[in-house]
Design a protein around this motif. Sequence first.
Motif, PDB file in Angstrom:
ATOM      1  N   UNK A   1      -7.669   5.755   8.575  1.00  0.00           N
ATOM      2  CA  UNK A   1      -6.436   6.418   8.142  1.00  0.00           C
ATOM      3  C   UNK A   1      -5.289   5.723   8.875  1.00  0.00           C
ATOM      4  N   UNK A   2      -4.323   5.193   8.117  1.00  0.00           N
ATOM      5  CA  UNK A   2      -3.267   4.391   8.739  1.00  0.00           C
ATOM      6  C   UNK A   2      -2.443   5.221   9.713  1.00  0.00           C
ATOM      7  N   UNK A   3      -2.370   4.797  10.970  1.00  0.00           N
ATOM      8  CA  UNK A   3      -1.659   5.613  11.962  1.00  0.00           C
ATOM      9  C   UNK A   3      -0.157   5.629  11.748  1.00  0.00           C
ATOM     10  N   UNK A   4       0.399   4.607  11.071  1.00  0.00           N
ATOM     11  CA  UNK A   4       1.852   4.535  10.945  1.00  0.00           C
ATOM     12  C   UNK A   4       2.367   5.267   9.721  1.00  0.00           C
TER      13      UNK A   4
ATOM     14  N   UNK B   1       1.593   9.759   2.770  1.00  0.00           N
ATOM     15  CA  UNK B   1       1.644   8.333   2.421  1.00  0.00           C
ATOM     16  C   UNK B   1       0.270   7.685   2.510  1.00  0.00           C
TER      17      UNK B   1
ATOM     18  N   UNK C   1      -1.379   5.835  -0.574  1.00  0.00           N
ATOM     19  CA  UNK C   1      -1.362   4.393  -0.319  1.00  0.00           C
ATOM     20  C   UNK C   1      -1.804   3.557  -1.534  1.00  0.00           C
ATOM     21  N   UNK C   2      -2.978   3.883  -2.055  1.00  0.00           N
ATOM     22  CA  UNK C   2      -3.509   3.112  -3.176  1.00  0.00           C
ATOM     23  C   UNK C   2      -2.617   3.205  -4.413  1.00  0.00           C
TER      24      UNK C   2
ATOM     25  N   UNK D   1       0.658   3.725  -4.377  1.00  0.00           N
ATOM     26  CA  UNK D   1       1.856   2.927  -4.109  1.00  0.00           C
ATOM     27  C   UNK D   1       1.594   1.450  -4.403  1.00  0.00           C
ATOM     28  N   UNK D   2       0.406   0.979  -4.026  1.00  0.00           N
ATOM     29  CA  UNK D   2       0.068  -0.432  -4.251  1.00  0.00           C
ATOM     30  C   UNK D   2       0.046  -0.729  -5.749  1.00  0.00           C
TER      31      UNK D   2
ATOM     32  N   UNK E   1       1.230  12.789  11.123  1.00  0.00           N
ATOM     33  CA  UNK E   1       0.626  11.468  11.315  1.00  0.00           C
ATOM     34  C   UNK E   1      -0.821  11.647  11.765  1.00  0.00           C
ATOM     35  N   UNK E   2      -1.615  10.599  11.580  1.00  0.00           N
ATOM     36  CA  UNK E   2      -3.042  10.754  11.843  1.00  0.00           C
ATOM     37  C   UNK E   2      -3.312  11.026  13.324  1.00  0.00           C
TER      38      UNK E   2
ATOM     39  N   UNK F   1      -7.677  10.226   0.103  1.00  0.00           N
ATOM     40  CA  UNK F   1      -7.095   8.932  -0.268  1.00  0.00           C
ATOM     41  C   UNK F   1      -7.964   8.228  -1.314  1.00  0.00           C
ATOM     42  N   UNK F   2      -9.277   8.359  -1.147  1.00  0.00           N
ATOM     43  CA  UNK F   2     -10.176   7.737  -2.114  1.00  0.00           C
ATOM     44  C   UNK F   2     -10.118   8.470  -3.454  1.00  0.00           C
TER      45      UNK F   2
END
Lengths: 280, 344
Positions: free
Chosen positions: B86-89, B94, B98-99, B101-102, B130-131, B146-147
């Motif tokens: 999980x993206x920390x930033x 978000x 994420x996927x 947005x890409x 945040x994570x 997210x998946x």
Amino acid sequence: MPRMLPYLLLLPATAFLCLFFLYPFVQVAHDSVMRNAAYTLENFTRMAGHWKFSTAFWNTMLLAAVVVPIQLAMALTMASIVTKLQRGRSSILYIFAIPLGISDLAAGLIWLSVFEQSGFLNSLLVGLGVVDQPILLLGYQNTWVIFIAIVLAEVWRATAIMMVILVAGMGLIPKEYGEAADVFGASRWQKFRRVTLPMLKPSLQTALILRVILAFEVFAVVVALGGTQLPVLMSETYHWQFQMQERGVAAAFAMVILAVSVAFTILILRLLHVPKGARV
Amino acid sequence: MAVIEIKQVAKSFGSFTALHSVDLTIADQEFMVLLGASGCGKTTLLRIIAGLETPTTGEVWIGGRRVDHLPPRERGIAMVFQNYAVFPHLTVFENIAFGLRMKKVPQAEVDRRVKRTAELMHIEQLLKRYSGQLSGGQRQRVAVARALAMEPDVILMDEPLSNLDALLRLEMRAELKGVLAESKTTTIYVTHDQVEAMSLADRISVMNGGRIVQAANPVEVYRNPAARFVGSFIGNPPMNFLTAQPAGAGKWQVAGQVFDGPAAAAAEFAIRPEDLHPSESGLPAEVRVVEPLGPHTLVTASVAGQPFRAVLESTLTPRPGDMIHLAPVPDRIRWFDPATQSAL
């Protein structure tokens, strides 16, 4: 007493810094507001009133504004490449780091030997028949060539330090984040932009602060390549201290460099701030 | 619709062969678990399907399209990583987005999907965090959300529950099963935990030494292990094995008792510990250790000098040193070839 031990161990270094850093710093600060044994801002008005001051100031800023972004882009590119290498990584790092082992004056002289009238570049141009006879590249008529030569020398000399910091920073990012980005559809550029860069913020902070401060202190390379044709803050400081024997004005210059450095450090810290909880 | 076909996929790292020519077909919407001990090649196989690793030889097909030369993002997959990744930033929102947005999905659609999957995983109150401010279990939920938000044809899961504590793992397991069944995706799930495998899978592929030893539904894998390894790996305690001497005409002598067995040159007798009951005519066992576990009692004994375990009624309390007789349930006896290790 084990509780006091860490402080005891830190004492010599602290004392050393106080004696050889803090004390001279206070002294310089003091000198900058002292003239004829009285507190005054005259040193600063003299400094700012001199016709070379604003040229030196903007030359310094312009150099930093050109050099640091080029170095940042190059260091990021190089670090990305080096990080991906399976083998030969340390050899390449060593090669990239060679310019770091050379003093800035020597670096300036190396590039002088390229650009001067009997230098490599002129020999090449003459040899290729581009020009009939060697031309004066580093003259006062074209300070932009001096500027470009300084930029080249600075980029050549000091990009590696940024790269080394960024390589270390990239190594700290767990591989799974990149893989997650791959799986979730990020292109190479998106992965770099949306995952690597944000997670690299702490290292970017360090690298940028270090480089920006050093860019404001640029001196030997400028003197070697430009003499007095391209005044910068440091060369003016030197000039007032040693040629003009105006200790107070030199101290005022030093305070300006300090103020600019502190301002940019704070700016970089703010811009690249990582909120609590968002850290790796 | 995504059938996954793995055709003769092999992978070597230098001189080490991680996978030996694996063939496997996973049906659309099937929940396939790759089960095996660490180093058996299960994660390598998953990573090859994901595109994070390239096979040395062989082909991977997803939904009728050959994908082994494609980067991960062109395979129509989503993945849940062991350490969540999980993206920390990024905020939870978000991260889930994420996927999307890409893929430049419109904002309204992103909002809708993030909201839906967050509700599904019960993390809608965490979207702004945040994570670093989440517990392991919550991070896991974000990773799954997210998946799911990708609405992928295939979800790959690499030991997703292994970093959670036991109680949380139990809870997440049941939840995952429900959520994934509803999402109608094809799922490949890697684990070393046999209970997890049994409880989640439509089919289990048991892997050992870079090969798939057996791919079948959980009960089949449990009841009819295709190889000695499967019997010894699955089941807690695992299957018992005893040497057998041929007694002619398909009969075999095991620890002084005679059983009907296969017509083969050599065979090994196998029985699950719970398929034994005390009986005068059973295998003679010398009790070594007795462990009362509540619902039943686990007895570790020695039969003809070989270790042997039995799960007995908790009302039975033999003592160490006792001789007891344990009769196997006849139709639960399995036989293995000692040379090839496969079932007879």
